[in-house]
Design an enzyme around this catalytic site. Sequence first.
Site, PDB file in Angstrom:
ATOM      1  N   ASP A 248       0.830  -1.203   0.000  1.00 26.98           N
ATOM      2  CA  ASP A 248       0.000   0.000   0.000  1.00 26.98           C
ATOM      3  C   ASP A 248       0.863   1.250   0.000  1.00 26.98           C
ATOM      4  O   ASP A 248       2.034   1.195   0.335  1.00 26.98           O
ATOM      5  CB  ASP A 248      -0.845   0.041   1.281  1.00 26.98           C
ATOM      6  CG  ASP A 248      -1.931  -1.006   1.253  1.00 26.98           C
ATOM      7  OD1 ASP A 248      -2.262  -1.480   0.166  1.00 26.98           O
ATOM      8  OD2 ASP A 248      -2.438  -1.335   2.336  1.00 26.98           O
ATOM      9  N   LYS A 270      -3.877   2.870  -2.382  1.00 20.62           N
ATOM     10  CA  LYS A 270      -5.193   3.494  -2.514  1.00 20.62           C
ATOM     11  C   LYS A 270      -5.163   4.726  -1.638  1.00 20.62           C
ATOM     12  O   LYS A 270      -4.613   4.695  -0.557  1.00 20.62           O
ATOM     13  CB  LYS A 270      -6.273   2.549  -1.994  1.00 20.62           C
ATOM     14  CG  LYS A 270      -6.702   1.539  -3.017  1.00 20.62           C
ATOM     15  CD  LYS A 270      -7.726   0.614  -2.434  1.00 20.62           C
ATOM     16  CE  LYS A 270      -7.096  -0.260  -1.373  1.00 20.62           C
ATOM     17  NZ  LYS A 270      -7.919  -1.346  -0.912  1.00 20.62           N
ATOM     18  N   MET A 383      -8.855   7.457   9.387  1.00 17.85           N
ATOM     19  CA  MET A 383      -9.345   8.022   8.113  1.00 17.85           C
ATOM     20  C   MET A 383     -10.438   9.058   8.310  1.00 17.85           C
ATOM     21  O   MET A 383     -11.448   9.041   7.614  1.00 17.85           O
ATOM     22  CB  MET A 383      -9.909   6.875   7.230  1.00 17.85           C
ATOM     23  CG  MET A 383      -8.878   5.870   6.839  1.00 17.85           C
ATOM     24  SD  MET A 383      -9.569   4.473   5.929  1.00 17.85           S
ATOM     25  CE  MET A 383     -10.186   3.432   7.232  1.00 17.85           C
TER      26      MET A 383
HETATM   27  N1  SAH Z   1      -4.440  -1.124   8.654  1.00 15.81           N
HETATM   28  C1  SAH Z   1      -4.063   0.184   9.103  1.00 15.81           C
HETATM   29  C2  SAH Z   1      -5.133   1.212   8.877  1.00 15.81           C
HETATM   30  C3  SAH Z   1      -5.377   1.514   7.435  1.00 15.81           C
HETATM   31  S1  SAH Z   1      -6.569   2.761   7.214  1.00 15.81           S
HETATM   32  C4  SAH Z   1      -3.683   0.129  10.587  1.00 15.81           C
HETATM   33  O1  SAH Z   1      -3.898  -0.903  11.233  1.00 15.81           O
HETATM   34  O2  SAH Z   1      -3.129   1.088  11.079  1.00 15.81           O
HETATM   35  C5  SAH Z   1      -5.563   4.177   6.978  1.00 15.81           C
HETATM   36  C6  SAH Z   1      -5.618   5.082   8.150  1.00 15.81           C
HETATM   37  O3  SAH Z   1      -4.798   4.613   9.197  1.00 15.81           O
HETATM   38  C7  SAH Z   1      -5.107   6.463   7.889  1.00 15.81           C
HETATM   39  O4  SAH Z   1      -6.058   7.275   7.248  1.00 15.81           O
HETATM   40  C8  SAH Z   1      -4.844   6.970   9.288  1.00 15.81           C
HETATM   41  O5  SAH Z   1      -6.026   7.323   9.942  1.00 15.81           O
HETATM   42  C9  SAH Z   1      -4.327   5.708   9.950  1.00 15.81           C
HETATM   43  N2  SAH Z   1      -2.846   5.662   9.964  1.00 15.81           N
HETATM   44  C10 SAH Z   1      -2.054   4.773   9.378  1.00 15.81           C
HETATM   45  N3  SAH Z   1      -0.758   5.027   9.648  1.00 15.81           N
HETATM   46  C11 SAH Z   1      -0.729   6.103  10.426  1.00 15.81           C
HETATM   47  C12 SAH Z   1       0.293   6.870  11.071  1.00 15.81           C
HETATM   48  N4  SAH Z   1       1.602   6.541  10.933  1.00 15.81           N
HETATM   49  N5  SAH Z   1      -0.064   7.917  11.823  1.00 15.81           N
HETATM   50  C13 SAH Z   1      -1.350   8.239  11.994  1.00 15.81           C
HETATM   51  N6  SAH Z   1      -2.356   7.575  11.413  1.00 15.81           N
HETATM   52  C14 SAH Z   1      -2.066   6.514  10.651  1.00 15.81           C
END
Ligand code: SAH
Length: 468
Positions: A248, A270, A383
Amino acid sequence: MRYFPLFLDLAGKPVLLVGGGDVAARKFALLCEAGARVTVVAPRLGAEMTEALGRGACKHVAREFGASDLEGQWLAVAATNDPAVNACVSAVAHAARIPCNVVDDRELSSFIMPAIIDRSPVQIAVSTGGASPVLARLIRERLETLLDGSLGPLAEFADRWRATIRQKFADIGARRRFLSWMLTGPVAASLRAGRETQAETLTRRALDDAQAMPQGHVVLVGGGPGNAGLMTLQGLRALQEADVIVHDRLVSAEVLDLARRDAARFDVGKFVGGGGASQEEINALLVEHAQRGEYVVRLKGGDPMVFGRGGEEIDTLRRHGISFEVIPGVTAALAAGAYAGIPLTDRRHAQAVRLLTGNSDEQLAQFDYSDLAAGRETLAFYMSVGRLVGLRDKLLAAGVRPEMPVAFVENASRIAQRVVTSTIDTMHRDAQAAQIKAPSMLIIGGVAGAAAEMQWFGRGIAASGGAA
Ligand code: SAH
């Protein structure tokens, strides 16, 4: 090559150990593991060796070393703190052509001992030729982390099948291809998962039917929030075995750098609002490569099972009969909590934490926020930075008080991390003023109130819209 490496079969062989202290005890333990029959020559024994003698694990000759002690020995180790005694052992052993190691003295030694990574029957010995035993130990520690415990059972498995495989494939090339499939693909994965019967079945089927062999394997790997140090050891192993990596956009360059250099990479990023590959295209890509017999890593940001569509991908793989594994990652909510110093649960503020996404108004509307309103819960929104006005209205309508603390954690765990604190009432304006962008977590609840003091990582905190 200054030293010739070899692995010696010491089972049942007589070995002489001169010295009875702590250093001798460590060498003794290793010699015992190899099954050697150890005779210890030392006027006195330390606590550990006394205990070993009590167990009947060694023979003890309670006096100073004498030349005759070496008669009939296969190997000698001198581990006394008296240089004269060590030199004497070395000289006598040398004259008798008996390999001799003097601990920490390579000039007096005819062999040196490596640092050992033991996954018996697999063993890795690391040597710096005596130049720096500490460096050898550091290298050992690195390798230890890369080689998980399933390596031993895997080698035993390969040993059990060896004759059958040899019989089946007369051609060396074909045999190698089969073995490399067996040692890296679904068979190895089954052993890692503790499913020996499945590993046997897969192997038998592949031997009976050449078509069954090029079945690949897909590993869903959680790449964590971006800081490469937060990858799991299993995730790292998978990245280094990968033929293909499907990742991703959220996966950081730092994490991708850990992958095998010659793995093919597909960025199927995405982003909110579209772009990138569709889920159907991603599913098709995974299936296509696995069916070619490749080892595919599906690398996702955070954890694959938290807002990661891991469930849908597993469904697809199951439908196509493709073997898979799932390796968790640190999900963004946990990273945001840790790196912003916000406890997600705290006896004083919150007994529970909920992971949510505020991606649509319908989603937001189906939740009950009364626990949050009562101050007993933390909400961790993924998100959501694009929908703050709607979110604010929903929360206020549910009775959440306007001054309830919130914290935005942008780029959690990465060097670029920013934390911005605010309240429900003003969060949309504050986020805009601070130009909070994805990826960001929004943490809502009493626990966010302390964020300003608790922060320990990254750039300073910005409260109520001030620039960090
Ligand atoms: N599977 C991922 C989430 C994917 S959805 C997980 O478990 O973290 C994508 C969202 O994850 C982003 O829009 C944001 O809200 C959050 N996210 C992912 N990485 C991040 C980071 N380093 N800092 C803050 N938010 C993060």
